[in-house]
Design an enzyme around this catalytic site. Structure first.
Site, PDB file in Angstrom:
ATOM      1  N   HIS A   1      20.430  24.740  47.623  1.00  0.00           N
ATOM      2  CA  HIS A   1      21.689  24.420  46.926  1.00  0.00           C
ATOM      3  C   HIS A   1      22.628  23.640  47.863  1.00  0.00           C
ATOM      4  O   HIS A   1      22.953  24.121  48.950  1.00  0.00           O
ATOM      5  CB  HIS A   1      22.358  25.735  46.481  1.00  0.00           C
TER       6      HIS A   1
ATOM      7  N   HIS B   1      30.197  20.422  39.500  1.00  0.00           N
ATOM      8  CA  HIS B   1      28.999  20.728  38.707  1.00  0.00           C
ATOM      9  C   HIS B   1      29.000  20.109  37.308  1.00  0.00           C
ATOM     10  O   HIS B   1      27.986  20.145  36.633  1.00  0.00           O
ATOM     11  CB  HIS B   1      28.825  22.248  38.608  1.00  0.00           C
TER      12      HIS B   1
ATOM     13  N   ARG C   1      41.357  13.533  47.795  1.00  0.00           N
ATOM     14  CA  ARG C   1      40.075  14.211  47.895  1.00  0.00           C
ATOM     15  C   ARG C   1      40.338  15.703  48.114  1.00  0.00           C
ATOM     16  O   ARG C   1      40.686  16.122  49.229  1.00  0.00           O
ATOM     17  CB  ARG C   1      39.269  13.619  49.054  1.00  0.00           C
TER      18      ARG C   1
ATOM     19  N   CYS D   1      37.336   8.747  53.531  1.00  0.00           N
ATOM     20  CA  CYS D   1      36.411   9.828  53.242  1.00  0.00           C
ATOM     21  C   CYS D   1      35.008   9.421  53.701  1.00  0.00           C
ATOM     22  O   CYS D   1      34.625   8.257  53.584  1.00  0.00           O
ATOM     23  CB  CYS D   1      36.399  10.108  51.743  1.00  0.00           C
TER      24      CYS D   1
ATOM     25  N   TYR E   1      29.141  16.893  55.445  1.00  0.00           N
ATOM     26  CA  TYR E   1      29.731  15.888  56.329  1.00  0.00           C
ATOM     27  C   TYR E   1      28.928  15.701  57.609  1.00  0.00           C
ATOM     28  O   TYR E   1      29.454  15.732  58.717  1.00  0.00           O
ATOM     29  CB  TYR E   1      31.204  16.221  56.618  1.00  0.00           C
TER      30      TYR E   1
END
Ligand code: HEM
Ligand code: MTE
Length: 479
Positions: A40, A64, A139, A186, A324
């Protein structure tokens, strides 16, 4: 379909561990996701939903609400809930954790509503050297916490004098106010281009998950020194961790860390910022205090800052440990070992074309096409050149760089190694004879002579981060 087994909630509840199997329900379907837990992308938080409904958790992590997530889920379907169980479950739905979100500018292009993730249209991104706060990309991983400035406390741990608790007015009055202009980007900026090579997991950012602002606040260095940072602490500590006041369902805060050197160096310019573009920070950008770590990936610029920990360890946060990070194009979700790669800090050289837009057309009678864009590099490395081509990279022209808004005096050049802000660029390029279509390309060079890779495929990675290939835009030439 009708021949799937029918289960009661009771039966589902029995499957809440890896040993007994992990079952969940979604809209009346029953799923055995035991095999999926280990792969996941959001980590083992998924176990919170074990034995029950996904809906309350997916309301909090609206990442999701995408077709590809539902496709994954559908692979694990083993049955349906009996109607009585489903009704019971539905009536227990919790209230929306996103009911207190701030209002946002209508120009923003929304990637995800809950949590709120949005970028400005590329066409207006480079109209201002300083991005107006309302269209600055946003974000958020979680709901925006609403913080009372009177009750606000910033805690600091890991210094010699024990735990420090600081009010907002103490932060503002005790330390000199320092202002820097810094670009935030980002790690997922331009992810959509990676998606075209092969599907990645993440928000489908265009080229505008990057913006530039002035930030004012106390220097982190000054604050740490004031509360007892010295050789004794420096001998042991290696990292400075930050915790946000935004929390997930388990009460775990957003968190990240940066190397100690960056935090305490005189040249690091790390701020505990309380102003953005000359005003209080907006709620979306971390009101009342956020960390600004210039030259470093957006993810470490922790908003709604609640706690600072000086430590020998990196942040234990999911976003520091299991997200990240960059991987080889050959690494997939089945083989990835997040421990094997370092957390992204400084970002690589980047540039993109904001004008003209893909698919538009230019007039041959204009003889020239005006091309505009932005360029930036991480680690304080200054952009020294931007090359532009209108024939797919066969011939090149050098663009003019800009470090201020039109009509304003350009900022004095930054000290070497402290170029935190982007450069906007512009150039008029002759339209080649007989060309019916132009493939416009840009690539930037920084003070370390780092350059962008020419294509996406060799830098593709499963999370779609660090997407910085030559940016390409195709336009038609109309007669
Ligand atoms: C991210 C699938 C259940 C928390 C993701 C992503 C996928 C996924 C595909 C990456 C999405 C993207 O970035 O495009 C699933 C499936 C689930 C499930 C199939 C159920 C079978 C859960 C549950 C929780 C959860 C129950 C929380 C309790 C998260 C978090 C992320 C994530 C925190 C990372 C979000 C971010 O990048 O900010 N999940 N998930 N997931 N998931 Fe799940
Ligand atoms: N800080 C907190 N507390 N919570 C978050 O979700 N998102 C991070 C960072 N700081 C985040 C956070 C990420 S991934 C980025 S890119 C930047 O904030 C975005 O900053 P912005 O919304 O001001 O553009």
């Amino acid at each position: 379909t009708s021949d799937l087994p029918v289960y009661t909630l009771e039966e589902v509840t029995k499957h809440r561990s890896l040993d007994s199997g992990v079952w969940v329900t979604y809209k009346g379907g029953v799923y055995d996701i035991t095999e999926f837990v280990a792969i996941h992308p959001g980590g083992d938080k998924i176990l919170l939903a074990a034995g029950g409904a996904l809906e309350p958790y997916w309301a909090l992590y609206a990442v999701h609400q995408q077709d590809h997530v539902l496709e994954i889920l559908s692979e694990y379907k083993i049955g349906v809930l009996n109607p009585e169980s489903y009704k019971k479950q539905e009536s227990a739905n919790p209230s929306d954790p996103y009911s207190a979100e701030p209002t946002r500018h209508p120009a923003l292009q929304i990637n995800s509503l809950k949590p709120f993730n949005a970028e400005p249209p590329a066409s207006i991104l480079s109209d201002n050297y300083i991005t107006p706060s309302v269209i600055f990309f946003k974000r958020n991983h979680l709901p925006v916490p609403r913080v009372d400035p009177e009750a606000y406390r910033l805690e600091i741990e890991g210094l010699s004098g024990g735990v420090v608790s600081l009010s907002l007015s103490e932060l503002k009055s005790r330390f000199p106010k320092h202002t820097i202009t810094a670009t935030l980007q980002c790690a997922g900026n331009r992810r959509s281009e990676m998606n075209k090579v092969k599907q990645v997991k993440g928000l489908n950012w265009g080229i505008a998950a990057i913006s530039n602002a002035t930030w004012s606040g106390a220097r982190l260095r000054d604050v740490l020194l004031y509360y007892g940072f010295g050789p004794e602490v420096a001998a042991k500590a290696k990292h400075v961790q930050f915790e946000g006041l935004d929390k997930d369902v388990t009460g775990t805060a957003y968190g990240a860390s940066i190397p100690l050197n960056k935090a305490v160096s005189e040249e690091g310019d790390v701020l505990l910022a309380y102003e953005m573009n000359g005003e209080d920070l907006p709620p979306d950008h971390g009101y009342p205090v956020r960390v600004v770590v210039p030259g470093v990936v957006g993810a470490r610029n922790v908003k709604w800052l609640g706690k600072i920990v000086v430590s020998d360890e990196e942040s234990k946060s999911h976003w520091q440990q299991n997200d990240y990070k960059g991987f080889s194009p050959g690494t997939d979700w089945d083989t990835v070992d997040f421990k094997s790669a370092p957390a992204i800090q400084e970002l690589p050289i980047q540039s993109a074309i904001t004008h003209p837009a893909e698919g538009t057309s230019v007039d041959r009678s204009d003889r020239e096409v005006t091309v505009k864009g932005y360029a930036w590099s991480g680690g304080g490395r200054e952009v020294v050149r931007v090359d532009v081509s209108v024939d797919g990279g066969k011939t090149w022209h050098v663009a003019k760089l800009r470090t201020s808004d039109q009509g304003q005096h350009p900022a004095p050049p930054p000290p070497p190694g402290r170029a935190w802000a982007w450069k906007l660029w512009e150039i008029d390029v002759p339209i080649p004879h007989r060309a019916q279509e132009l493939e416009i390309v840009c690539k930037a060079v920084d003070s370390g002579y780092n350059m962008q890779p020419d294509t996406v495929a060799p830098i593709w990675n499963l999370r779609g981060v660090l997407s910085n290939a030559w940016h390409r835009v195709k336009v038609k030439v109309s007669e």
